[in-house]
Write a protein that holds these residues in place. Structure first.
Motif, PDB file in Angstrom:
ATOM      1  N   ARG A 246       0.818  -1.215   0.000  1.00 16.10           N
ATOM      2  CA  ARG A 246       0.000   0.000   0.000  1.00 16.10           C
ATOM      3  C   ARG A 246       0.853   1.267   0.000  1.00 16.10           C
ATOM      4  O   ARG A 246       0.555   2.234  -0.699  1.00 16.10           O
ATOM      5  N   ALA A 247       1.925   1.289   0.786  1.00 11.96           N
ATOM      6  CA  ALA A 247       2.776   2.476   0.853  1.00 11.96           C
ATOM      7  C   ALA A 247       3.467   2.721  -0.481  1.00 11.96           C
ATOM      8  O   ALA A 247       3.524   3.858  -0.973  1.00 11.96           O
ATOM      9  N   LEU A 248       3.983   1.667  -1.085  1.00 10.54           N
ATOM     10  CA  LEU A 248       4.651   1.808  -2.381  1.00 10.54           C
ATOM     11  C   LEU A 248       3.663   2.245  -3.453  1.00 10.54           C
ATOM     12  O   LEU A 248       3.978   3.113  -4.284  1.00 10.54           O
ATOM     13  N   ALA A 249       2.464   1.678  -3.437  1.00  9.79           N
ATOM     14  CA  ALA A 249       1.456   2.062  -4.423  1.00  9.79           C
ATOM     15  C   ALA A 249       1.130   3.548  -4.319  1.00  9.79           C
ATOM     16  O   ALA A 249       0.995   4.244  -5.336  1.00  9.79           O
ATOM     17  N   ALA A 250       1.023   4.058  -3.086  1.00 11.76           N
ATOM     18  CA  ALA A 250       0.721   5.480  -2.895  1.00 11.76           C
ATOM     19  C   ALA A 250       1.848   6.351  -3.426  1.00 11.76           C
ATOM     20  O   ALA A 250       1.613   7.333  -4.139  1.00 11.76           O
ATOM     21  N   ALA A 251       3.091   5.994  -3.087  1.00 12.05           N
ATOM     22  CA  ALA A 251       4.231   6.808  -3.509  1.00 12.05           C
ATOM     23  C   ALA A 251       4.384   6.808  -5.026  1.00 12.05           C
ATOM     24  O   ALA A 251       4.588   7.867  -5.646  1.00 12.05           O
ATOM     25  N   VAL A 252       4.304   5.645  -5.646  1.00  6.66           N
ATOM     26  CA  VAL A 252       4.453   5.549  -7.099  1.00  6.66           C
ATOM     27  C   VAL A 252       3.365   6.359  -7.800  1.00  6.66           C
ATOM     28  O   VAL A 252       3.604   7.031  -8.803  1.00  6.66           O
ATOM     29  N   ARG A 253       2.186   6.339  -7.230  1.00  8.30           N
ATOM     30  CA  ARG A 253       1.032   6.983  -7.858  1.00  8.30           C
ATOM     31  C   ARG A 253       1.117   8.505  -7.857  1.00  8.30           C
ATOM     32  O   ARG A 253       0.646   9.153  -8.787  1.00  8.30           O
ATOM     33  N   VAL A 254       1.702   9.094  -6.806  1.00  6.73           N
ATOM     34  CA  VAL A 254       1.655  10.556  -6.693  1.00  6.73           C
ATOM     35  C   VAL A 254       2.879  11.253  -7.275  1.00  6.73           C
ATOM     36  O   VAL A 254       2.923  12.487  -7.309  1.00  6.73           O
ATOM     37  N   VAL A 255       3.877  10.496  -7.737  1.00  8.37           N
ATOM     38  CA  VAL A 255       5.056  11.130  -8.332  1.00  8.37           C
ATOM     39  C   VAL A 255       4.619  12.004  -9.507  1.00  8.37           C
ATOM     40  O   VAL A 255       3.880  11.563 -10.392  1.00  8.37           O
TER      41      VAL A 255
END
Length: 281
Positions: A246-255
């Protein structure tokens, strides 16, 4: 549901830096793990709880933060808060409207143009764009964000949640995104889980491939050995593969999304969007 509004003493800012604001935000999250919604504003806070028994705990959190703030500013003994508030009972048919109101506070005060852009509220948690939303994650993030953002202070038509943009982003763009979703300052450089998230986000956006920063460059940027870097990125999904973390998905998504800016050092009232608070101390 009960709505608590705790206000700073007239003319007093609760925080002047993101470091101070984050401290207050985290203290309240820890004090109230059962909270429904939270927004920390420069001179007041909103907190929604499922009960009306939070005044004593809120008063303790307010006092603890005042001591921290006053020591940090060498203003020991200064009165920071007005009295701890009496909660307002919210009728069941008005609960969603009040959650929306809390998350829209920064927009209606013209601090930001979108509720996603304010790091000190639980809106990012509701829509899954933080590293640890916990029980706050909404069952339908897209619908919830459309409901909150469809306000004249944002856009009557609502705004969209970010989508993954697989472009050639540089390290700074990725660093900024990780700062935003993890609610951590750019300085000092990240360590621990935040550094691991930074490395994995860089790998997901192919920063290690030819034309990017490369293994040696990324290892130097995050102060890791190459061996440690390789261990950290092991298992990072390839482009277009599902991201289950979940944390990685959030970070990748908002770049690359301007609403997720980095948390930088500096005196916030000097910013143009804080002009309404410049006279407060």
């Amino acid at each position: 549901m009960y709505h608590y509004v705790a206000r700073a003493r007239h003319g007093t800012l609760l925080f002047r830096t993101w470091e101070e604001g984050l401290r207050l935000f985290v203290m309240l999250r820890v004090a109230f793990p059962e909270l429904i919604a939270l927004c920390v504003m420069p001179d007041h806070i909103h907190i929604l709880l499922p009960h009306g028994e939070g005044t004593r705990r809120l008063g303790a959190a307010m006092s603890g933060y005042a001591r921290y703030r006053n020591v940090l500013r060498t203003q020991v003994g200064m009165q920071v808060w007005q009295e701890a508030p009496t909660p307002e009972l919210i009728e069941p048919d008005k609960e969603q409207r009040n959650i929306r109101y809390v998350h829209l506070n920064p927009c209606r005060k013209e601090l930001v143009a979108d509720p996603l852009a304010w790091p000190l509220s639980t809106h990012r948690d509701f829509v899954g764009l933080s590293t640890d939303p916990g029980t706050l994650l909404h069952s339908n993030p897209e619908r919830f964000h459309a409901y909150v953002s469809g306000d004249p202070s944002v856009d009557p038509a609502g705004t969209r949640l970010p989508e993954i943009q697989y472009q050639r982003f540089d390290f700074l763009a990725i660093r900024d995104a990780v700062s935003a979703v993890s609610r951590t300052l750019i300085n000092p450089p990240p360590i621990g889980n935040v550094r691991s998230l930074l490395v994995r986000t860089a790998a997901a956006h192919r920063l290690l491939e030819p034309g990017g920063l490369g293994v040696a460059g990324l290892a130097a940027a995050v102060n890791l050995s190459r061996a440690h870097l390789y261990r950290t990125i092991e298992g990072t999904p390839s482009r277009n593969a599902p991201i289950r973390d979940r944390a990685l998905a959030a970070a990748v998504r908002v770049v690359g999304d301007a609403r997720f800016g980095p948390l930088l050092d500096g005196d916030l009232p000097r910013r143009l969007d804080w002009r309404a608070y410049r006279w407060q101390r």
